[in-house]
Design a protein around this motif. Structure first.
Motif, PDB file in Angstrom:
ATOM      1  N   TRP A   1       0.977  -1.274  -0.024  1.00 12.38           N
ATOM      2  CA  TRP A   1      -0.003  -0.026   0.127  1.00 12.38           C
ATOM      3  C   TRP A   1       0.797   1.236   0.089  1.00 12.38           C
ATOM      4  O   TRP A   1       0.646   2.205  -0.638  1.00 12.38           O
TER       5      TRP A   1
ATOM      6  N   PHE B   1       2.578   1.826  -3.370  1.00 15.78           N
ATOM      7  CA  PHE B   1       1.915   2.230  -4.567  1.00 15.78           C
ATOM      8  C   PHE B   1       1.551   3.852  -4.257  1.00 15.78           C
ATOM      9  O   PHE B   1       1.238   4.740  -5.063  1.00 15.78           O
ATOM     10  N   ILE B   2       1.286   4.128  -2.897  1.00 10.16           N
ATOM     11  CA  ILE B   2       0.868   5.626  -2.744  1.00 10.16           C
ATOM     12  C   ILE B   2       2.011   6.394  -3.061  1.00 10.16           C
ATOM     13  O   ILE B   2       1.913   7.330  -3.672  1.00 10.16           O
TER      14      ILE B   2
ATOM     15  N   VAL C   1       2.284   7.500   2.477  1.00  7.46           N
ATOM     16  CA  VAL C   1       1.564   8.822   2.580  1.00  7.46           C
ATOM     17  C   VAL C   1       2.452   9.732   2.829  1.00  7.46           C
ATOM     18  O   VAL C   1       2.616  10.872   2.139  1.00  7.46           O
TER      19      VAL C   1
ATOM     20  N   ALA D   1       3.067   6.202  -6.928  1.00  8.74           N
ATOM     21  CA  ALA D   1       2.327   7.075  -7.954  1.00  8.74           C
ATOM     22  C   ALA D   1       2.348   8.805  -7.952  1.00  8.74           C
ATOM     23  O   ALA D   1       2.772   9.190  -8.940  1.00  8.74           O
TER      24      ALA D   1
END
Lengths: 404, 195
Positions: free
Chosen positions: B54, B57-58, B144, B61
């Protein structure tokens, strides 16, 4: 509801994800890349230093040279000796349109619908301009070349084939396929409603011919704004929060502008037309709606307008220094008009949108801020071309985003 | 747990299927400790990897998008991806440690061996959960923050180091889980078949 854009989008699988909070953790799945692209493009805004350099140039050629060092370089390079302001403007707009077509190519729902809604306002402008132009027998290719590149879509060229005075036929053959078709449909319905049932077809055609393009444009933009607002209510909470604030402010600006512009206009501010026509042009959303609606509806002077918005500090201050439209002598280049006040406040709001991550308002804010930048550059180009002295207050009339 | 002539018989499927349970505690009590232990291994590995993926990919991107206009950030910001990867490695290491504790069970067990096995089974399961969940949160956190780091670095290079410090604090969360997990399985030993 009659608004097809929202209905077309609803019912997809995004409805399921709606129950999750589409915040920082989920946003990157679909929109992380495009958001990062927009943030990278934010670095391409002209800084105050560039504006100072632009102010210091003596001719349009030097002006263009300064611009070539910025992000606009690739779009200005192959120009010949005499660069004109209209060419400059079209090149700058072309760059913005290219950026957005790239982003549209990279995004998925619901961002794709958001972007399309965003650009619908330019589509409306283009369509109204082209219809008016064809009515006045202007060359069609010239009209297409003058169209705002942000609002270009394939069906635009098809308007050529239809008689522009026959609105209902125009709608049913050409406009129905366009993304802004629903707005035209609603507009036609509204106009028909306001008429009596026993009016003949010829009189309807005559009526449509006489409708002023500004009236059409304002009505369509009002419908677009309401539709956009409805759509943003379904987005993730951060987007909703930002877009609500931005769109409400825009709606209030439109309302105030409609009233302001109609103060001197005898026809629009007569008692009969106040409730029908003027009301038709004011969007039914915003901080002023619905509490101040009644007061605003009866306004005929600038004092009345100031009185009607007195509850909201922002608008009260905005209208305080605005010149009275009935007194033409108060208008001059030094006085800040209503437009300037509104632009300034909008630039502040759009700059704030960049402070938050994981929302769509950055796209809207970016587009509007780039537009403001283009306006700034063209304004300075005009000042340079007219060789006005540095003491002229017009040199400071530009609004630079992201200023603290 | 059923006792047959002072011994305990494992994996007697027919017996288990014909048992009528009268309470949930009886049902849970009959779950084999080896099931608990292996579930713990799966959870520690799986949840850590979900968190790390997770996070990757955050941050990935945003890194891809931001490096279009600012290519200089590419190499530096791969550190965020490496931090996320480290989270997955914590889960992997812990799963390997847990697997090492598992031994082939003897066919019959004495009550003390049974107690030891039961304790170890629960211990491994919950240790796996603590490592897995903390790494899950850690992975998302680092992801994040990493995406914010890439975007900030693209605008202002000086902010990279500052945001990296935030990421380091975030990745410490995974370490907390790992440490507590290792303490939890401190005395968890399964009886082996050789005795």
């Amino acid at each position: 509801s009659e608004m097809c854009i929202r209905d077309r989008y609803m019912g997809s699988k995004i409805k399921i994800i709606k129950f999750f909070v589409m915040d920082l953790t989920f946003f990157a799945i679909n929109d992380g890349y495009v958001e990062a692209i927009i943030r990278g493009l934010r670095a391409g805004f002209l800084t105050p230093d560039v504006y100072e350099a632009l102010k210091g140039t003596n001719s349009l050629q030097d002006f263009k040279t300064v611009l070539e060092d910025t992000d606009y370089g690739p779009y200005l390079g192959s120009e010949i000796q005499n660069v004109s302001i209209s060419v400059l403007r079209s090149r700058l707009k072309r760059k913005l349109a290219d950026e957005f077509s790239y982003i549209q190519g990279q995004c998925v729902e619901p961002l794709a619908t958001f972007l399309r809604l965003m650009q619908s306002q330019y589509m409306i402008d283009n369509i109204v301009n082209i219809i008016e132009g064809v009515k006045n027998r202007v060359d069609f290719d010239y009209l297409i070349s003058q169209a705002d590149p942000l609002g270009v879509f394939p069906e635009l060229k098809a308007i050529k084939s239809v008689d522009p005075e026959n609105y209902s036929e125009l709608y049913s053959t050409v406009l129905i396929d366009t993304p802004v078709g629903p707005y035209f449909m609603k507009f036609l319905e509204n106009v028909m409603e306001a008429l009596n049932e026993n009016i003949s077809i010829n009189e309807i055609q005559a009526l449509f011919r006489d409708i002023q393009p500004e009236f059409i444009r304002t009505s369509l933009k009002k419908m677009w704004l309401e539709d956009f607002y409805e759509f943003c209510q379904q987005m993730n909470p951060i987007t909703k929060e930002f877009m609500e604030d931005i769109l409400k402010f825009e709606a209030d600006c439109k309302t105030i502008q409609v009233i302001y512009n109609s103060i001197g206009n005898k026809e629009l501010s007569s008692a009969a037309n106040r409730s029908s026509k003027r009301k038709q042009l004011c969007p039914s959303l915003g901080y002023l709606y619905p509490d101040v609606d009644k007061d605003i509806a009866n306004v005929t002077t600038i004092e009345g307008l100031r009185d009607a918005v007195r509850h909201i500090q922002q608008y009260r201050e905005m209208l305080r220094d605005v010149p009275d439209p009935l007194k033409r002598e108060e208008f001059s280049a030094d006085v800040r008009g209503l437009d300037d006040m509104m632009y300034e406040e909008e630039v502040r709001k759009y700059s704030l949108a960049f402070e938050e991550q994981a929302h769509y308002a950055v796209f809207y804010a970016y587009m509007k801020l780039k537009e403001q930048e283009i306006r700034n550059v063209i304004w300075l180009a005009e000042m340079v071309a007219r060789k006005l002295p540095r003491s002229n207050k017009g040199w400071n009339k530009i609004l630079i985003p992201f200023q603290p | 747990q059923r006792r047959v002539h002072g011994e305990y018989i494992f994996f007697d499927q027919l017996e288990l299927m014909s048992t009528n349970y009268t309470s949930y505690s009886q049902l849970f009590g009959d779950i084999s400790p080896y099931a608990w232990a292996n579930m713990g291994i799966a959870l520690s590995l799986g949840l850590s990897i979900v968190g790390a993926a997770w996070g990757i990919f955050i941050t990935g991107a945003s890194l891809l998008g931001a490096s279009v206009k600012a290519p200089r950030i590419r190499s530096k910001n791969l550190i965020s991806v490496i931090f996320c990867e480290a989270v997955a490695i914590y889960g992997l290491i812990f799963a390997i440690i847990l697997s090492g504790r598992l031994q082939t069970p003897p066919m019959t067990m004495s009550p003390s061996q049974l107690a030891q096995a039961t304790f170890s089974g629960y211990s491994l399961f919950w240790a796996g959960v603590s490592v897995g969940v903390s790494n899950f949160a850690c992975g998302i956190c680092v992801g994040v923050t990493g995406s914010g780091c890439a975007l900030a670095d693209a605008q202002t290079p000086e902010t990279f180091v500052k945001v990296l410090i935030i990421e380091i604090f975030g990745s410490a969360l995974g370490l907390f889980g790992l440490i507590v997990g290792i303490i939890q399985i401190g005395s968890a030993y399964f009886p082996s078949a050789k005795q």
